[in-house]
Design an enzyme around this catalytic site. Structure first.
Site, PDB file in Angstrom:
ATOM      1  N   LYS A  86      46.662  34.967  73.486  1.00 47.14           N
ATOM      2  CA  LYS A  86      48.037  35.041  73.975  1.00 47.14           C
ATOM      3  C   LYS A  86      48.426  36.512  74.107  1.00 47.14           C
ATOM      4  CE  LYS A  86      52.694  33.349  72.795  1.00 47.14           C
ATOM      5  NZ  LYS A  86      53.486  32.638  71.752  1.00 47.14           N
ATOM      6  N   SER A 161      55.638  28.846  73.627  1.00 52.05           N
ATOM      7  CA  SER A 161      55.401  30.011  74.462  1.00 52.05           C
ATOM      8  C   SER A 161      53.923  30.370  74.629  1.00 52.05           C
ATOM      9  CB  SER A 161      56.156  31.216  73.905  1.00 52.05           C
ATOM     10  OG  SER A 161      55.716  31.551  72.590  1.00 52.05           O
ATOM     11  N   SER A 185      55.534  27.376  69.152  1.00 49.40           N
ATOM     12  CA  SER A 185      54.910  27.940  70.349  1.00 49.40           C
ATOM     13  C   SER A 185      53.416  27.716  70.445  1.00 49.40           C
ATOM     14  CB  SER A 185      55.202  29.443  70.436  1.00 49.40           C
ATOM     15  OG  SER A 185      56.556  29.652  70.751  1.00 49.40           O
TER      16      SER A 185
END
Length: 498
Positions: A86, A161, A185
């Site tokens: 990420k 996210s 997330s």
């Protein structure tokens, strides 16, 4: 790549067996993933999950191949395993944007601790993945990358996210991935995209070099296609880090040995699991009803495997979840402190980002953060929220202890993945989206999202298991049993890459 190995649904064990047998090289594996990224992410269905590919990945693979050829040994438990990260995680020499166009030219000089740990174990950093601006959404909306597509339904959002990591791992663009979880997330996009997503007790894994949202709740974590691979990653990532005082958690938990080696297929059959039906959506809502149907079918399989299910109620659950939320109390100060230490980013505060209109227009959380208290001390309710969080955790642990429960379970979200049109129309505000992942986050308890099955439309649904703080080993054992009992992971139907 050879005729004897396919990247589809491959695991760490599969890769290492092929390396040892001489039927696969790290270079061939990296090239196969690069080909898939070109064909499926940048072209074809255009998943748009990858932000930047590591230009050194093939060279890193060559070095690992030479080591194995010359010594006959793997360098570590992640030798030659391609990992996607990420873009919240600083990676030396590789653009790291945190999902924000203000950082589109930011190249860190140092690796985050998790990246150092991965490299030390022999992993190959393959690419960075998409995310919304500074992790401030349940969706993939980003001022850098726009929207990422869900591999199971291209008109659907993959969740956020950790949007890109979930989509990339689901679509077999890497062997494993790393996300980050503050309010869900990792687990929400895992629910929408069908991988396993693990949130640990905050501080078990270092956050050094990872942009914050709510510092006491933040944690990186594995996103994989199997529980076993998640446990292997946790073996690598867990531990005390002097650069992150919160990793005192690792010393308190004092787990001994390997999480992966301790996985026990019999644990589920000896367990008592609480079913939190308060967290299910209403069957009167068609979108919730289809999720409930999938979850009930998974629970039936868990019961058939020998687990005892017990319905439980958490008094005042909705109140506690609402009142213990501290995004508007402290996220501004946490993000501002991070930005202040990084002059290479073209912003020095959340307020500046908001005033300049430099976040994705569909994000509402940055507005609340930017216009809220500059520090937690300026929120007159902040200490009350912390005290309520302590009461909330004692209440839930007491319920688990009183009922002799090993874990609680519930749907990660009350609905399946929304459409891209719904996301762009801002159908839900951030704090209104019907996710249950905030429960474990605000309890500071470990939890895992597991593939539970698919709706009639073919949309993935995730089942969340939540355990006591520091009980990651127990949680993974139960998750392993559930994974074996349900067999609900399947690859998306995407074009074949030659």
């Amino acid at each position: 790549m050879t005729d004897h190995f396919s990247v589809d649904e491959t695991t760490i064990t599969d890769v290492h067996a092929a390396y040892r047998a001489g039927t696969l090289t790290a270079r061939a594996l990296v090239q196969a993933y690069l080909d898939r990224i070109a064909a499926l992410d940048a072209a074809g269905p255009e998943l748009n999950s990858i932000l930047a590919v590591n230009a050194e990945a093939l060279a890193d693979a060559d070095a690992l191949d030479e080591h194995l050829r010359s010594t006959g040994e793997l360098t570590g438990v992640l030798h030659g395993i391609p990992v996607v990260l990420k873009d919240q995680i600083e990676t030396a020499g590789l653009t790291t944007t945190f999902g924000s166009e203000t950082a589109k030219d930011y190249v860190p000089e140092h690796d985050a601790t998790v990246v150092t740990d991965l490299r030390r174990a022999g992993a190959i950093i393959l690419a960075k993945t998409t995310m919304p601006d500074f992790a401030t959404s349940w969706h993939s909306t980003s001022s850098v990358s726009g929207l990422t597509r869900n591999p199971y339904a291209l008109d659907r959002d993959p969740g956020g996210s950790s949007s890109g990591t979930a989509a990339a791992v689901a679509a077999n663009l890497a062997t494993v991935g790393i996300g980050e979880d503050t309010g869900g997330s990792i687990r929400l996009p895992a629910s929408f995209c069908n991988p396993v997503g693990l949130r640990v007790t905050p501080g078990l894994i270092s956050r050094n070099g990872v942009s914050p949202l709510v510092e006491p709740q933040d944690t990186p974590g594995p996103m994989t296609r199997t529980v076993t691979d998640a446990a292997v990653l946790l073996d690598v990532l867990a531990g005390f880090d002097p650069a992150d005082p919160y990793t005192a958690t690792a010393a308190i938990g004092r787990h001994r040995g390997s999480y992966a080696d301790a996985l026990d297929g019999t644990a589920l059959g000896k367990s008592r699991i609480g079913v939190l039906r308060q967290a299910f959506g209403s069957d009167d809502d068609p979108r919730a009803r289809v999720v409930n149907t999938v979850i009930h079918a998974a629970l039936d399989k868990i019961t058939a495997a020998g687990a005892e299910l017990v319905d439980v109620v958490i008094p005042g659950l909705d109140h506690y979840v609402a009142y213990t939320s501290v995004y508007f109390s402290r996220s501004r100060a946490d993000i501002d402190a991070f930005l202040a230490g990084r002059p290479g980013i073209d912003a020095d505060s959340v307020a500046q980002l908001y005033a300049d209109g430099r976040a994705h227009p569909n994000l509402d959380l940055p507005a609340g953060i930017a216009t809220g208290p500059a520090t937690a001390a300026e929120d007159p309710e902040y200490h009350g929220r912390l005290e309520a969080r302590e009461r909330f955790q004692r209440l839930v642990i007491g319920i688990m202890a009183g009922n002799g429960l090993d874990a609680l379970c519930f749907p990660d979200a009350r609905i399946a993945a929304p459409t891209r049109d719904e996301v762009l129309a801002s159908r839900w505000s951030c704090l209104e989206f019907p996710t249950n992942t905030v429960i474990a986050s605000q309890l500071w308890m470990p939890s895992v999202s597991l593939p539970a099955g698919f709706t009639d439309e073919g949309l993935p649904v995730g089942l969340e298991l939540m355990a006591l703080p520091y009980h990651e080993a127990d949680l993974l054992n139960l998750a392993y049993g559930v994974d074996q009992a349900t067999h609900s992971r399947r690859a998306p139907d995407l074009p074949t890459v030659a």
